[in-house]
Design an enzyme around this catalytic site. Structure first.
Site, mmCIF file in Angstrom:
data_model
loop_
_atom_site.group_PDB
_atom_site.id
_atom_site.type_symbol
_atom_site.label_atom_id
_atom_site.label_comp_id
_atom_site.label_asym_id
_atom_site.label_seq_id
_atom_site.Cartn_x
_atom_site.Cartn_y
_atom_site.Cartn_z
ATOM 1 C CG HIS A 82 -1.728 1.282 1.331
ATOM 2 N ND1 HIS A 82 -2.903 1.440 0.639
ATOM 3 C CD2 HIS A 82 -1.530 2.436 2.020
ATOM 4 C CE1 HIS A 82 -3.401 2.639 0.904
ATOM 5 N NE2 HIS A 82 -2.593 3.264 1.733
ATOM 6 C CG ASP A 161 -12.063 2.502 6.088
ATOM 7 O OD1 ASP A 161 -11.710 3.437 6.822
ATOM 8 O OD2 ASP A 161 -11.641 2.337 4.935
ATOM 9 N NE ARG A 168 -10.660 9.632 8.704
ATOM 10 C CZ ARG A 168 -9.705 8.889 8.158
ATOM 11 N NH1 ARG A 168 -9.958 7.652 7.748
ATOM 12 N NH2 ARG A 168 -8.487 9.379 8.005
ATOM 13 C CB SER A 183 -8.594 4.056 6.957
ATOM 14 O OG SER A 183 -9.074 3.987 5.638
ATOM 15 C CE LYS A 187 -8.672 1.280 2.401
ATOM 16 N NZ LYS A 187 -9.167 2.286 3.338
#
Length: 438
Positions: A82, A161, A168, A183, A187
């Site tokens: 990520h 989320d 948010r 978050s 995931k």
């Protein structure tokens, strides 16, 4: 238990129990907690923060709010990476075929871009006929068959989320580290990976602006992963200037293909090989960085990595002929070459200004419903530290159908991205190896 009492508790800076966080998240999902109550709690978190245990509770609640993919019947090693995002960040497209060609199954769930340039899904959809919307069963079957798949995230993974992020986004509560951590990590875990490498970027072209904040976030995500029995590694990298030379959806795919052919610039090579090495060492497939790098170099030189990209494109309905014929890509029919007005050295190349130029040309979007131009973007001829002579091309902008006014704005942004000096500047390292985390 009442939502208002939980909000009050965090407003007073007190610590939540797991049951309280589960109550809030489950209540948001079943309608017993209102969105305005969750928004109030999020703001209280931004003022008083969550500790590591609370962050782990929130991460786990996100994971348990939806489906959890399981690849244990395929392999005991499934990798994912990520990135916190940046300009020209096409690492996934180069990395996943490379890892898969080295025998590392890769389950990569990616998103669309909301900002200056497209996300990984947008980039891949610039490949003719490529399908990113894979069902969970098809996603898993492809990983079993060819060792890799790159898909858009389904709404069944971490739906809590998704709901909370939407709140948010409109309540100025995006930038809290605990919320970012929950978050991202939720995931990655829900997507079934057990070897996870994070590329935490900072600088002008990144969401995180300072090296210190990047280090802090990386440390937190590693600790939360450990609490939830997932091994997470992190690389901290600079995004003061764009990554690579191609920015824009089709252009970034082309640069990724060139990388897998063994033709790429230094910074893209450095970050891809760093993440590859972390993954191979974490998966116990290489004993150290040097062995991992040799393995990756061989996979590219032999053509195995490029062949794996062809297999991924073919498996997901794309036209694999684009790997050899770049004319199959939509690259902007209009172009403008920015020339150097004087000689010297590039002392700065502002990633944010380049990103703004590309967005003006159509490479990004403001909201999810906006269309995106796969052919818009730019190719950089000169980057920080490069010598330039008067009249040399600094970069080339590409676009299709946009107004003359936006084109002129993009040209101005591109011009303002460059700063010069009479002497060769010292350049900062792309990756701060002393700060990398295993």
């Amino acid at each position: 238990m009442r939502a208002v009492d939980i909000i009050q508790k965090k407003k007073e800076g007190k610590t939540h129990t797991k049951e309280e966080i589960d109550f809030l998240v489950n209540g948001l999902m079943n309608g017993t907690v209102e969105d305005y109550q969750m928004a109030a709690w999020l703001m209280a978190v931004c003022f008083n923060d969550l500790n590591e245990d609370e962050t782990a509770y929130l991460t786990e609640a996100f994971i348990n709010s939806g489906d959890i993919l399981d690849f244990s019947d395929i392999s005991n090693i499934v990798a994912d990476k990520h990135s916190t995002g940046g300009v020209g960040d096409k690492v996934t497209i180069a990395l996943i075929p490379l890892l898969a060609s080295l025998g590392v199954p890769c389950a990569k769930l990616s998103g669309r871009g909301l900002g200056y340039t497209g996300g990984t899904v947008d980039k891949l959809e610039s490949v003719p006929n490529f399908v990113c919307a894979l069902k969970d069963d098809d996603f898993k079957a492809q990983i079993k068959k060819i060792g890799a798949a790159i898909s858009a995230q389904t709404p069944n993974l971490t739906p809590a989320d998704g709901k909370i992020y939407a709140l948010r986004d409109v309540t100025a509560t995006v930038d809290n580290k605990a919320l970012i951590c929950a978050s991202v990590v939720s995931k990655k875990i829900a997507s079934g990976a057990n070897v996870i490498v994070l590329d935490v970027k900072y600088g002008a072209g990144a969401f995180i602006k300072t090296k210190e904040d990047a280090k802090s976030l990386a440390d937190l995500m590693i600790k939360i992963g450990a609490k939830l029995n997932r091994k997470i590694s992190a690389v901290i990298s600079s995004m003061e200037q764009p990554l690579g030379t191609h920015i824009g959806n089709s252009l970034e795919i082309i640069e990724s293909i060139e990388f897998l052919k063994g033709n790429c610039n230094k910074d893209l090579y450095e970050i891809v090989f760093e993440i590859t090495s972390y993954t191979l060492v974490s998966a116990c497939l290489a004993k150290d960085y040097n062995e991992a790098k040799k393995m990756a170099d061989e996979a590219i030189k032999s053509g195995r990595a490029l062949q794996k990209l062809r297999e991924i494109i073919r498996a997901q309905g794309g036209n694999e002929a684009c790997v050899e014929d770049y004319n199959l890509f939509n690259v902007g029919k209009n172009k403008f070459e920015l020339k150097a007005s004087s000689s010297g050295y590039v002392s700065k190349l502002d990633a944010l200004m380049i990103a703004k130029a590309c967005k003006l040309l159509g490479a990004g979007r403001d909201k999810k419903s906006d269309s995106i131009d796969f052919g818009a973007g730019c190719i950089l001829n000169k980057k920080t530290g490069d010598e330039v002579k008067t009249g040399e091309t600094l970069l080339t902008l590409y676009w299709n159908n946009i107004s003359d006014e936006k084109v002129e704005e993009a040209k101005e942004c591109a011009q303002n991205a460059y700063e010069y000096s009479a002497i060769k500047p010292k350049t900062s390292p792309l990756i701060y190896k002393e700060d990398c985390r295993f």
